[in-house]
Write a protein that holds these residues in place. Structure first.
Motif, PDB file in Angstrom:
ATOM      1  N   PRO A   6     -14.366  -0.258  -2.454  1.00 56.90           N
ATOM      2  CA  PRO A   6     -13.034  -0.670  -1.969  1.00 56.90           C
ATOM      3  C   PRO A   6     -12.069   0.502  -1.768  1.00 56.90           C
ATOM      4  N   GLU A   7     -12.095   1.488  -2.660  1.00 58.44           N
ATOM      5  CA  GLU A   7     -11.174   2.622  -2.499  1.00 58.44           C
ATOM      6  C   GLU A   7     -11.519   3.468  -1.281  1.00 58.44           C
ATOM      7  N   ALA A   8     -12.788   3.527  -0.918  1.00 56.40           N
ATOM      8  CA  ALA A   8     -13.194   4.261   0.289  1.00 56.40           C
ATOM      9  C   ALA A   8     -12.778   3.505   1.542  1.00 56.40           C
ATOM     10  N   GLU A   9     -12.817   2.204   1.489  1.00 54.86           N
ATOM     11  CA  GLU A   9     -12.424   1.385   2.641  1.00 54.86           C
ATOM     12  C   GLU A   9     -10.943   1.570   2.965  1.00 54.86           C
ATOM     13  N   ALA A  10     -10.152   1.928   1.969  1.00 53.77           N
ATOM     14  CA  ALA A  10      -8.710   2.099   2.163  1.00 53.77           C
ATOM     15  C   ALA A  10      -8.346   3.455   2.774  1.00 53.77           C
ATOM     16  N   ARG A  11      -9.292   4.379   2.861  1.00 58.50           N
ATOM     17  CA  ARG A  11      -8.998   5.699   3.436  1.00 58.50           C
ATOM     18  C   ARG A  11      -8.766   5.577   4.944  1.00 58.50           C
ATOM     19  N   PRO A  12      -8.049   6.544   5.535  1.00 57.12           N
ATOM     20  CA  PRO A  12      -7.773   6.498   6.974  1.00 57.12           C
ATOM     21  C   PRO A  12      -9.053   6.485   7.816  1.00 57.12           C
ATOM     22  N   ALA A  13      -8.995   5.764   8.927  1.00 53.65           N
ATOM     23  CA  ALA A  13     -10.135   5.651   9.838  1.00 53.65           C
ATOM     24  C   ALA A  13     -10.270   6.911  10.688  1.00 53.65           C
ATOM     25  N   ILE A  14     -11.524   7.235  11.025  1.00 51.70           N
ATOM     26  CA  ILE A  14     -11.819   8.364  11.907  1.00 51.70           C
ATOM     27  C   ILE A  14     -12.686   7.844  13.048  1.00 51.70           C
ATOM     28  N   PRO A  15     -12.185   7.893  14.281  1.00 54.37           N
ATOM     29  CA  PRO A  15     -12.987   7.431  15.422  1.00 54.37           C
ATOM     30  C   PRO A  15     -14.028   8.475  15.830  1.00 54.37           C
ATOM     31  N   PHE A  16     -15.210   7.995  16.184  1.00 56.45           N
ATOM     32  CA  PHE A  16     -16.267   8.853  16.704  1.00 56.45           C
ATOM     33  C   PHE A  16     -17.152   8.018  17.606  1.00 56.45           C
ATOM     34  N   THR A  17     -18.124   8.635  18.241  1.00 61.93           N
ATOM     35  CA  THR A  17     -19.039   7.926  19.128  1.00 61.93           C
ATOM     36  C   THR A  17     -20.435   7.993  18.526  1.00 61.93           C
ATOM     37  N   PHE A  18     -21.094   6.829  18.427  1.00 68.64           N
ATOM     38  CA  PHE A  18     -22.463   6.772  17.926  1.00 68.64           C
ATOM     39  C   PHE A  18     -23.334   6.098  18.967  1.00 68.64           C
ATOM     40  N   GLU A  19     -24.337   6.827  19.437  1.00 66.67           N
ATOM     41  CA  GLU A  19     -25.262   6.306  20.442  1.00 66.67           C
ATOM     42  C   GLU A  19     -24.510   5.791  21.679  1.00 66.67           C
ATOM     43  N   GLY A  20     -23.460   6.492  22.061  1.00 68.15           N
ATOM     44  CA  GLY A  20     -22.706   6.150  23.261  1.00 68.15           C
ATOM     45  C   GLY A  20     -21.681   5.035  23.082  1.00 68.15           C
ATOM     46  N   GLN A  21     -21.552   4.523  21.868  1.00 64.11           N
ATOM     47  CA  GLN A  21     -20.609   3.429  21.604  1.00 64.11           C
ATOM     48  C   GLN A  21     -19.497   3.908  20.674  1.00 64.11           C
ATOM     49  N   PRO A  22     -18.274   3.406  20.869  1.00 63.93           N
ATOM     50  CA  PRO A  22     -17.196   3.773  19.953  1.00 63.93           C
ATOM     51  C   PRO A  22     -17.512   3.269  18.544  1.00 63.93           C
ATOM     52  N   ALA A  23     -17.209   4.086  17.554  1.00 67.47           N
ATOM     53  CA  ALA A  23     -17.457   3.724  16.163  1.00 67.47           C
ATOM     54  C   ALA A  23     -16.313   4.264  15.316  1.00 67.47           C
ATOM     55  N   GLU A  24     -16.331   3.891  14.050  1.00 67.59           N
ATOM     56  CA  GLU A  24     -15.267   4.304  13.150  1.00 67.59           C
ATOM     57  C   GLU A  24     -15.838   4.580  11.770  1.00 67.59           C
ATOM     58  N   GLY A  25     -15.474   5.723  11.220  1.00 65.00           N
ATOM     59  CA  GLY A  25     -15.821   6.067   9.856  1.00 65.00           C
ATOM     60  C   GLY A  25     -14.547   6.172   9.044  1.00 65.00           C
ATOM     61  N   ARG A  26     -14.653   6.760   7.873  1.00 68.03           N
ATOM     62  CA  ARG A  26     -13.488   6.920   7.009  1.00 68.03           C
ATOM     63  C   ARG A  26     -13.320   8.383   6.615  1.00 68.03           C
ATOM     64  N   GLN A  27     -12.100   8.764   6.380  1.00 72.11           N
ATOM     65  CA  GLN A  27     -11.816  10.121   5.946  1.00 72.11           C
ATOM     66  C   GLN A  27     -12.651  10.421   4.701  1.00 72.11           C
ATOM     67  N   GLY A  28     -13.305  11.584   4.689  1.00 64.75           N
ATOM     68  CA  GLY A  28     -14.149  11.970   3.566  1.00 64.75           C
ATOM     69  C   GLY A  28     -15.612  11.626   3.741  1.00 64.75           C
ATOM     70  N   ASP A  29     -15.946  10.849   4.781  1.00 65.45           N
ATOM     71  CA  ASP A  29     -17.347  10.504   5.052  1.00 65.45           C
ATOM     72  C   ASP A  29     -18.099  11.711   5.582  1.00 65.45           C
ATOM     73  N   SER A  30     -19.363  11.791   5.238  1.00 69.03           N
ATOM     74  CA  SER A  30     -20.265  12.660   5.982  1.00 69.03           C
ATOM     75  C   SER A  30     -20.694  11.859   7.209  1.00 69.03           C
ATOM     76  N   VAL A  31     -21.305  12.512   8.172  1.00 73.92           N
ATOM     77  CA  VAL A  31     -21.810  11.780   9.337  1.00 73.92           C
ATOM     78  C   VAL A  31     -22.840  10.748   8.888  1.00 73.92           C
ATOM     79  N   ALA A  32     -23.715  11.115   7.964  1.00 75.33           N
ATOM     80  CA  ALA A  32     -24.741  10.184   7.478  1.00 75.33           C
ATOM     81  C   ALA A  32     -24.109   8.953   6.824  1.00 75.33           C
TER      82      ALA A  32
END
Length: 99
Positions: A6-32
Motif C-alpha cells: 500500500p505505501e508503494a501504491e501511494a508514491r507518485p506515478a511515472i509514465p513509460f511505454t511498455f511493448e508500444g503501449q502507455p504504462a505507469e509505474g511508481r517512483q522508486g520502481d526498477s523497470v523490472a
C-alpha cells in the motif's frame, strides 16, 4: 502473482511505454518491478527455444530480467531505475549487432 504494498501504491506515478503501449509505474520502481506490477511475468525470451523468462533474483545476479530499454538490449531491468518516458520492450532472442 505480484502486487504493490500500500505505501508503494501511494508514491507518485511515472509514465513509460511498455511493448508500444502507455504504462505507469511508481517512483522508486526498477523497470523490472514496474513490469511485474503491470501483470507481465516475462521480460525476455531465450535465444534458443524462445522460452519466456521473468525476473528471478531482482538484485542483478541472475540476468533473467534482460530487456530492451530505450533502444538498448541486454539491460538488466532490475538494476535500472524507472524514469519518465522510458521505452521498454521484452527482449526476444539474442542481442542483434548494433543494438
Amino acid at each position: 502473482m505480484f502486487r504493490r504494498l500500500p505505501e508503494a501504491e501511494a508514491r507518485p506515478a511515472i509514465p513509460f511505454t511498455f511493448e508500444g503501449q502507455p504504462a505507469e509505474g511508481r517512483q522508486g520502481d526498477s523497470v523490472a518491478a514496474a513490469v511485474l506490477a503491470l501483470g507481465q511475468a516475462a521480460c525476455r525470451e531465450t535465444p534458443v527455444g524462445n522460452t519466456p523468462r521473468g525476473p528471478y533474483c531482482l538484485m542483478g545476479v541472475c540476468f533473467d530480467c534482460l530487456m530492451e530499454i530505450d533502444g538498448v538490449a541486454n539491460r538488466q531491468a532490475c538494476m535500472v531505475p524507472l524514469a519518465p518516458g522510458m521505452v521498454v520492450a521484452r527482449q526476444r532472442g539474442k542481442r542483434q549487432p548494433g543494438r
